[in-house]
Scaffold this motif. Sequence first.
Motif, PDB file in Angstrom:
ATOM      1  N   LEU A  84      68.557  -2.866 -16.435  1.00 10.35           N
ATOM      2  CA  LEU A  84      67.841  -1.951 -16.815  1.00 10.35           C
ATOM      3  C   LEU A  84      67.541  -0.776 -15.563  1.00 10.35           C
ATOM      4  N   ASN A  85      67.578  -1.565 -14.523  1.00 10.43           N
ATOM      5  CA  ASN A  85      67.350  -0.665 -13.172  1.00 10.43           C
ATOM      6  C   ASN A  85      68.728   0.320 -13.027  1.00 10.43           C
ATOM      7  N   SER A  86      69.834  -0.497 -13.367  1.00 14.12           N
ATOM      8  CA  SER A  86      71.153   0.474 -13.288  1.00 14.12           C
ATOM      9  C   SER A  86      71.098   1.680 -14.067  1.00 14.12           C
ATOM     10  N   ILE A  87      70.488   1.546 -15.267  1.00 15.00           N
ATOM     11  CA  ILE A  87      70.304   2.736 -16.297  1.00 15.00           C
ATOM     12  C   ILE A  87      69.408   3.574 -15.877  1.00 15.00           C
ATOM     13  N   VAL A  88      68.195   3.165 -15.210  1.00 12.78           N
ATOM     14  CA  VAL A  88      67.083   4.125 -14.482  1.00 12.78           C
ATOM     15  C   VAL A  88      67.617   4.741 -13.425  1.00 12.78           C
ATOM     16  N   PHE A  89      68.227   4.120 -12.787  1.00 14.72           N
ATOM     17  CA  PHE A  89      69.003   4.874 -11.406  1.00 14.72           C
ATOM     18  C   PHE A  89      69.853   5.894 -11.587  1.00 14.72           C
ATOM     19  N   ASN A 114      59.109  10.142  -8.935  1.00  9.76           N
ATOM     20  CA  ASN A 114      58.640   9.487  -7.496  1.00  9.76           C
ATOM     21  C   ASN A 114      59.341   8.176  -7.490  1.00  9.76           C
ATOM     22  N   GLU A 115      60.134   7.901  -8.746  1.00 10.31           N
ATOM     23  CA  GLU A 115      60.833   6.392  -8.545  1.00 10.31           C
ATOM     24  C   GLU A 115      59.902   5.338  -8.768  1.00 10.31           C
ATOM     25  N   TYR A 116      58.750   5.419  -9.500  1.00  6.31           N
ATOM     26  CA  TYR A 116      57.817   4.173  -9.623  1.00  6.31           C
ATOM     27  C   TYR A 116      58.586   3.068 -10.456  1.00  6.31           C
ATOM     28  N   VAL A 117      59.161   3.470 -11.846  1.00  4.52           N
ATOM     29  CA  VAL A 117      59.831   2.772 -12.362  1.00  4.52           C
ATOM     30  C   VAL A 117      60.868   2.002 -11.831  1.00  4.52           C
ATOM     31  N   MET A 118      61.935   2.589 -10.985  1.00  3.20           N
ATOM     32  CA  MET A 118      62.851   2.062 -10.289  1.00  3.20           C
ATOM     33  C   MET A 118      62.325   1.052  -9.255  1.00  3.20           C
ATOM     34  N   TRP A 119      61.357   1.282  -8.661  1.00  8.69           N
ATOM     35  CA  TRP A 119      60.933   0.447  -7.387  1.00  8.69           C
ATOM     36  C   TRP A 119      60.136  -0.685  -8.232  1.00  8.69           C
ATOM     37  N   ALA A 120      59.359  -0.438  -9.121  1.00  8.79           N
ATOM     38  CA  ALA A 120      58.888  -1.613 -10.025  1.00  8.79           C
ATOM     39  C   ALA A 120      59.711  -2.759 -10.398  1.00  8.79           C
ATOM     40  N   ALA A 165      53.978  -8.441 -13.063  1.00  8.75           N
ATOM     41  CA  ALA A 165      53.685  -8.621 -11.571  1.00  8.75           C
ATOM     42  C   ALA A 165      54.403  -7.666 -11.028  1.00  8.75           C
ATOM     43  N   GLY A 166      55.429  -7.105 -11.186  1.00  7.09           N
ATOM     44  CA  GLY A 166      56.544  -6.007 -10.600  1.00  7.09           C
ATOM     45  C   GLY A 166      55.652  -4.773 -10.850  1.00  7.09           C
ATOM     46  N   PHE A 167      55.351  -4.699 -12.020  1.00  2.48           N
ATOM     47  CA  PHE A 167      55.023  -3.208 -12.493  1.00  2.48           C
ATOM     48  C   PHE A 167      53.332  -2.851 -12.063  1.00  2.48           C
ATOM     49  N   THR A 168      52.666  -3.907 -12.124  1.00  2.00           N
ATOM     50  CA  THR A 168      51.314  -3.913 -11.372  1.00  2.00           C
ATOM     51  C   THR A 168      51.302  -3.802  -9.982  1.00  2.00           C
ATOM     52  N   TYR A 169      52.318  -4.642  -9.479  1.00  3.05           N
ATOM     53  CA  TYR A 169      52.263  -4.535  -7.872  1.00  3.05           C
ATOM     54  C   TYR A 169      52.797  -2.955  -7.236  1.00  3.05           C
ATOM     55  N   GLU A 170      53.480  -2.295  -8.035  1.00  2.05           N
ATOM     56  CA  GLU A 170      53.956  -1.128  -7.875  1.00  2.05           C
ATOM     57  C   GLU A 170      53.062  -0.019  -7.928  1.00  2.05           C
ATOM     58  N   LEU A 171      51.985  -0.090  -8.666  1.00  3.56           N
ATOM     59  CA  LEU A 171      51.325   0.755  -9.242  1.00  3.56           C
ATOM     60  C   LEU A 171      50.303   1.829  -8.082  1.00  3.56           C
ATOM     61  N   TYR A 172      50.350   1.174  -6.701  1.00  4.32           N
ATOM     62  CA  TYR A 172      49.806   1.827  -5.607  1.00  4.32           C
ATOM     63  C   TYR A 172      50.903   3.135  -5.407  1.00  4.32           C
ATOM     64  N   TRP A 173      51.945   3.072  -5.726  1.00  4.01           N
ATOM     65  CA  TRP A 173      53.008   4.091  -5.513  1.00  4.01           C
ATOM     66  C   TRP A 173      52.659   5.183  -6.288  1.00  4.01           C
ATOM     67  N   ALA A 174      52.152   5.039  -7.707  1.00  2.00           N
ATOM     68  CA  ALA A 174      51.879   6.068  -8.566  1.00  2.00           C
ATOM     69  C   ALA A 174      50.393   6.759  -8.343  1.00  2.00           C
ATOM     70  N   ALA A 175      49.529   6.080  -7.494  1.00  2.00           N
ATOM     71  CA  ALA A 175      48.280   6.280  -7.181  1.00  2.00           C
ATOM     72  C   ALA A 175      48.279   7.139  -5.826  1.00  2.00           C
TER      73      ALA A 175
END
Length: 345
Positions: A84-89, A114-120, A165-175
Amino acid sequence: MSTIDASYYTPLLTTSSTDTLFPTGETHYEVSTKETVLRIIYAVIGSLGILGNLTVCTVFIIRRKAFNSITNKLILNQSCIDLLNSIVFLTLRFGPRYLPHNSLGEFLCRFWYNEYVMWALFITSTVNLVCLSLERYFATCHPVKHRTLFSNKVPKIGIPCIWLAGFTYELYWAAVPVDYSCYPAWGSKGVQMFMGILLFICGYLLPISTMAFSYVSIIMMLRRRTQDRQKAAVSAFQKAKKNVTITSCLVFICYVVCWTPTEITYLMYNLGYPYDFTSTAHDVFVVVVLCNMITNPIIYAFKYQHFQKQFQKVFCVCCQNKVGDLGTVSVVVDPAGADASSDMG
């Protein structure tokens, strides 16, 4: 720590009040040779990431009865994340850029460009690798606890929690407030330093320490068992279990090699050290990080014997009869799933 430079997107933005839709390759400046080379490298890495991880997922799903252990379910989850990350990238790097000047544009800016999905997904991958190392640790060093902690029902709850956990942790990036290029801007140097240290500890140091402890303990335990059994015949199951553990350890080593340069330089940048995001060094670090999306399928192909046999059964029609006799036991019993019951010897 954007793998897609903010400057690359800037020429695509418009000050008009109307919606904009530009192909990623359509720019208002001459593309340099360096940028062309990077595009080719990115395209190759993304394509190989899709091909390699899709192949792994296909084999694991078609031969799912042969990969029924928790270990292999985590390996399958890792390949799904990397696929999925390869597709997103590739979509972020080469897809169209649609940025309306309204609430939808704000949402896209904060959660997509801002690449939130990729970093998540990168964080999700890290959490999954930590879980894999802990599962191998308990299976090898504490088999009795492994039977209690890692029952067959655990993946149904644990794998969704890994993604959450991954998508919750990275929420700061979107905030974090974003600038005109959709790249988060900290606003305060003190906040940036604090978050830089916190993210380095939580996103890199703790996972690396946990995985290192797990695999060092596993290696020490395997050495002790090898010394105790050096005069006795080693069973096929013991060899298979050792093989899947070594495979997991190689995945961890590749993770360390790919991520350490970027994590250290990003920490230094957040602490105030000058860093050029347009430098060749940065481009190399980015490419090395992205290579982590394609290393795992290569490791499985060359090191994971159980995967090799099942791959042949799926794709090598001419080899099926020849390999069938060799792989009969692995189809019925997943070697990695026998750890809890047979590692106590």
